[in-house]
Design an enzyme around this catalytic site. Structure first.
Site, mmCIF file in Angstrom:
data_model
loop_
_atom_site.group_PDB
_atom_site.id
_atom_site.type_symbol
_atom_site.label_atom_id
_atom_site.label_comp_id
_atom_site.label_asym_id
_atom_site.label_seq_id
_atom_site.Cartn_x
_atom_site.Cartn_y
_atom_site.Cartn_z
ATOM 1 C CD GLU A 118 -3.070 -1.244 2.062
ATOM 2 O OE1 GLU A 118 -3.538 -0.165 2.425
ATOM 3 O OE2 GLU A 118 -3.532 -2.342 2.393
ATOM 4 C CE1 TYR B 225 -0.892 -0.656 7.860
ATOM 5 C CE2 TYR B 225 -1.703 -0.743 5.595
ATOM 6 C CZ TYR B 225 -0.956 -1.299 6.635
ATOM 7 O OH TYR B 225 -0.294 -2.490 6.440
HETATM 8 P P1 NAD Z 1 -2.474 -7.289 12.932
HETATM 9 O O1 NAD Z 1 -3.152 -5.991 13.161
HETATM 10 O O2 NAD Z 1 -3.293 -8.535 12.847
HETATM 11 O O3 NAD Z 1 -1.376 -7.541 14.083
HETATM 12 C C1 NAD Z 1 -0.539 -6.527 14.558
HETATM 13 C C2 NAD Z 1 0.037 -6.995 15.888
HETATM 14 O O4 NAD Z 1 0.929 -5.986 16.352
HETATM 15 C C3 NAD Z 1 -1.021 -7.188 16.970
HETATM 16 O O5 NAD Z 1 -0.800 -8.408 17.642
HETATM 17 C C4 NAD Z 1 -0.808 -6.006 17.916
HETATM 18 O O6 NAD Z 1 -1.129 -6.300 19.271
HETATM 19 C C5 NAD Z 1 0.680 -5.756 17.728
HETATM 20 N N1 NAD Z 1 1.061 -4.374 18.047
HETATM 21 C C6 NAD Z 1 0.421 -3.228 17.678
HETATM 22 N N2 NAD Z 1 1.071 -2.167 18.159
HETATM 23 C C7 NAD Z 1 2.164 -2.634 18.828
HETATM 24 C C8 NAD Z 1 3.222 -2.022 19.533
HETATM 25 N N3 NAD Z 1 3.299 -0.694 19.660
HETATM 26 N N4 NAD Z 1 4.162 -2.809 20.101
HETATM 27 C C9 NAD Z 1 4.091 -4.169 20.005
HETATM 28 N N5 NAD Z 1 3.092 -4.790 19.364
HETATM 29 C C10 NAD Z 1 2.146 -4.038 18.778
HETATM 30 O O7 NAD Z 1 -1.607 -7.088 11.623
HETATM 31 P P2 NAD Z 1 -1.152 -8.143 10.531
HETATM 32 O O8 NAD Z 1 -2.192 -8.225 9.472
HETATM 33 O O9 NAD Z 1 -0.693 -9.379 11.194
HETATM 34 O O10 NAD Z 1 0.088 -7.379 9.897
HETATM 35 C C11 NAD Z 1 1.413 -7.586 10.398
HETATM 36 C C12 NAD Z 1 2.369 -6.710 9.622
HETATM 37 O O11 NAD Z 1 2.303 -7.030 8.226
HETATM 38 C C13 NAD Z 1 2.053 -5.218 9.723
HETATM 39 O O12 NAD Z 1 3.270 -4.525 9.797
HETATM 40 C C14 NAD Z 1 1.343 -4.897 8.413
HETATM 41 O O13 NAD Z 1 1.551 -3.558 8.041
HETATM 42 C C15 NAD Z 1 2.024 -5.863 7.465
HETATM 43 N N6 NAD Z 1 1.217 -6.298 6.317
HETATM 44 C C16 NAD Z 1 -0.039 -6.823 6.500
HETATM 45 C C17 NAD Z 1 -0.768 -7.253 5.395
HETATM 46 C C18 NAD Z 1 -2.135 -7.875 5.544
HETATM 47 O O14 NAD Z 1 -2.779 -8.164 4.525
HETATM 48 N N7 NAD Z 1 -2.625 -8.153 6.737
HETATM 49 C C19 NAD Z 1 -0.215 -7.150 4.108
HETATM 50 C C20 NAD Z 1 1.084 -6.615 3.964
HETATM 51 C C21 NAD Z 1 1.788 -6.198 5.084
HETATM 52 P P1 TYD Z 2 -9.189 -4.778 3.885
HETATM 53 O O1 TYD Z 2 -9.340 -6.225 4.211
HETATM 54 O O2 TYD Z 2 -9.576 -3.773 4.905
HETATM 55 O O3 TYD Z 2 -7.672 -4.581 3.412
HETATM 56 P P2 TYD Z 2 -6.975 -3.276 2.692
HETATM 57 O O4 TYD Z 2 -7.839 -2.106 2.853
HETATM 58 O O5 TYD Z 2 -5.700 -3.175 3.461
HETATM 59 O O6 TYD Z 2 -6.756 -3.674 1.256
HETATM 60 O O7 TYD Z 2 -10.036 -4.481 2.580
HETATM 61 C C1 TYD Z 2 -9.813 -5.188 1.372
HETATM 62 C C2 TYD Z 2 -10.684 -4.552 0.318
HETATM 63 O O8 TYD Z 2 -12.056 -4.827 0.642
HETATM 64 C C3 TYD Z 2 -10.557 -3.051 0.253
HETATM 65 O O9 TYD Z 2 -10.668 -2.637 -1.114
HETATM 66 C C4 TYD Z 2 -11.760 -2.534 1.041
HETATM 67 C C5 TYD Z 2 -12.796 -3.605 0.792
HETATM 68 N N1 TYD Z 2 -13.763 -3.852 1.886
HETATM 69 C C6 TYD Z 2 -15.127 -3.922 1.604
HETATM 70 O O10 TYD Z 2 -15.574 -3.750 0.463
HETATM 71 N N2 TYD Z 2 -15.990 -4.168 2.652
HETATM 72 C C7 TYD Z 2 -15.547 -4.346 3.928
HETATM 73 O O11 TYD Z 2 -16.395 -4.540 4.848
HETATM 74 C C8 TYD Z 2 -14.140 -4.289 4.188
HETATM 75 C C9 TYD Z 2 -13.618 -4.489 5.582
HETATM 76 C C10 TYD Z 2 -13.275 -4.054 3.128
#
Ligand code: NAD
Ligand code: TYD
Length: 383
Positions: free
Chosen positions: A165, A189
């Protein structure tokens, strides 16, 4: 030993579970346990002496410094972040605090530790040994298995987990994001993640900190908090609630099964070139509405509605997200070419496993929905 931050969240917990299943090397887990942190995700490791959980903030440089000095990890993998775009729109401050300020303090603590690590060439030894502090709050009754072996200045790695992103939004016909794509974040974000990426880069260029950065596309799979699209759809569908589609539902995301993301991170940690960035993706570009229909079709097959109708009847178009990015797509050729990594799952196999996991783990879902997961620490560890 390695230190993993954000280890009770979605991707971090999958990473730690996979790591402990595949390696003898111990893990120290650091997580603040925000609303997104769920220690129940790591419940299967409760009695594993090679896993140590510490509740704490990456922004608490004193705590991180003590943990580094005590356990002497050979690597830090940083997952900790505020991660939900919609929350960042409603309240950006936590994102600035953790993703930018927190990453800065973490980098400072890691830099201080790394600079004192022994250099295998000079034979200079560290002056850190024996500095043991009490972590702010332990989720396990005591720290077990102290003493990382052989972390050296040359071998140490700081791996920063980031997102596609940061590159902004693509037009329909634009090529997928490569590692050299300009940074153009559009949400609080993504802007906060972009800032953290820049800090990590700067610590390499200025101080020589041995860093690696990964930018990944949208993950899906087990333990995904049901505020994100795919788990929200599954949970709402089964509860008979609306399936909210933002705007026209034609926004495109590139989906990667979380276990594939974890294998990519292990690969970069092992083989990545210092200071390099690796984009990680699944070559699975899908419009949101197609995702919604796929999830509905799988649920129709695996857990049909009592009235025999399709879950797609529950689809509801709602107001679009402000500043909603139209398309993300990852060009993952560099990691494949240079490190030999490829995803194991197709979207079809991964989404089927995911839907089945949520059907098989209704207890986990109920604990999250009721908020009971927040009492997990007290329940499990009697604190
Ligand atoms: P998540 O929100 O599920 O988990 C984040 C974790 O970090 C939580 O357990 C939270 O308690 C912990 N946390 C938050 N603030 C903290 C702090 N100040 N100190 C210590 N711990 C803290 O997120 P996720 O989906 O598991 O994402 C993990 C990483 O991967 C993030 O850096 C996110 O930006 C990146 N990422 C996520 C996605 C996705 O699709 N979920 C994709 C690409 C990158
Ligand atoms: P999300 O899972 O929040 O991930 P990100 O915004 O990091 O890509 O959302 C994925 C896509 O789905 C995004 O284009 C927003 C859309 N979305 C919906 O249409 N409805 C929903 O209720 C949510 C949570 C996301």
């Amino acid at each position: 030993m390695i230190l993993v931050t954000g280890s009770a969240g979605f991707i971090g917990s999958n990473f730690v579970l996979d790591w402990c299943a595949q390696h003898d090397e111990a893990v120290i887990s650091l997580d603040k346990l925000t609303y997104a942190g769920n220690l129940e995700n790591l419940a299967s490791l409760k009695d594993n002496p090679r896993h140590i959980f510490v509740q704490g903030d990456i922004g608490d440089a004193e705590l991180v410094g003590k943990l580094l000095a005590q356990y002497r990890p050979r690597a830090v993998v940083n997952f900790a972040a505020e991660s939900h775009v919609d929350r960042s729109i409603h309240g950006p401050e936590d994102f600035i605090q953790t993703n930018i300020v927190g990453t800065f303090h973490l980098l400072e603590a890691v830099r201080a530790y790394w600079q004192k690590l022994p250099s295998p060439v000079s034979g200079i030894t560290s002056d850190l040994a024996g500095v043991v502090g009490q972590p702010s709050r332990m989720a396990s009754s005591s720290i077990r298995g102290a003493g990382g072996e052989g972390a050296t200045k040359t071998d140490f790695r700081f791996l920063h987990v980031s997102t596609d992103e940061v590159y902004g939004s693509l037009a329909k016909d634009e090529p997928a994001f490569s590692e050299t794509h300009r940074y153009e974040p559009n949400s609080p974000y993504s802007a906060s993640k972009a800032a953290s990426d820049h800090l990590v880069r700067a610590y390499h260029h200025t101080y020589g900190l041995p860093v690696l950065t990964t930018n990944c596309s949208n993950n899906y799979g087990p333990y995904h908090f049901p505020e994100k699209l795919i788990p929200l759809l599954i949970v709402n569908a089964l509860a008979g609630k609306a399936l909210p589609v933002y705007g026209d539902g034609q926004q495109i995301r590139d989906w990667l099964y979380v276990k594939d993301h974890c294998s990519a991170i292990r690969c970069v940690l092992e083989k990545g070139a210092l200071g390099e960035v690796y984009n990680i993706g699944g070559w699975n570009e899908k419009a949101n509405l197609d995702i919604v229909h796929t999830v509905c079709a799988l649920l129709d097959e695996l857990r049909p509605r009592a009235d025999g109708k399709s879950y797609s009847e529950q689809i509801t178009f709602v107001t679009d997200r402000p500043g909603h990015d139209r398309r993300y797509a990852i060009d993952a050729r560099k990691i494949e070419r240079e490190l030999g990594w490829k995803p194991a799952e197709t979207f079809e196999t991964g989404i089927r496993k995911t839907v089945q996991w949520y059907l098989d783990n209704q207890g986990w879902v109920n604990n999250v929905l009721s908020g009971n997961y927040r009492q997990w620490v007290a329940k499990q560890y009697g604190e």
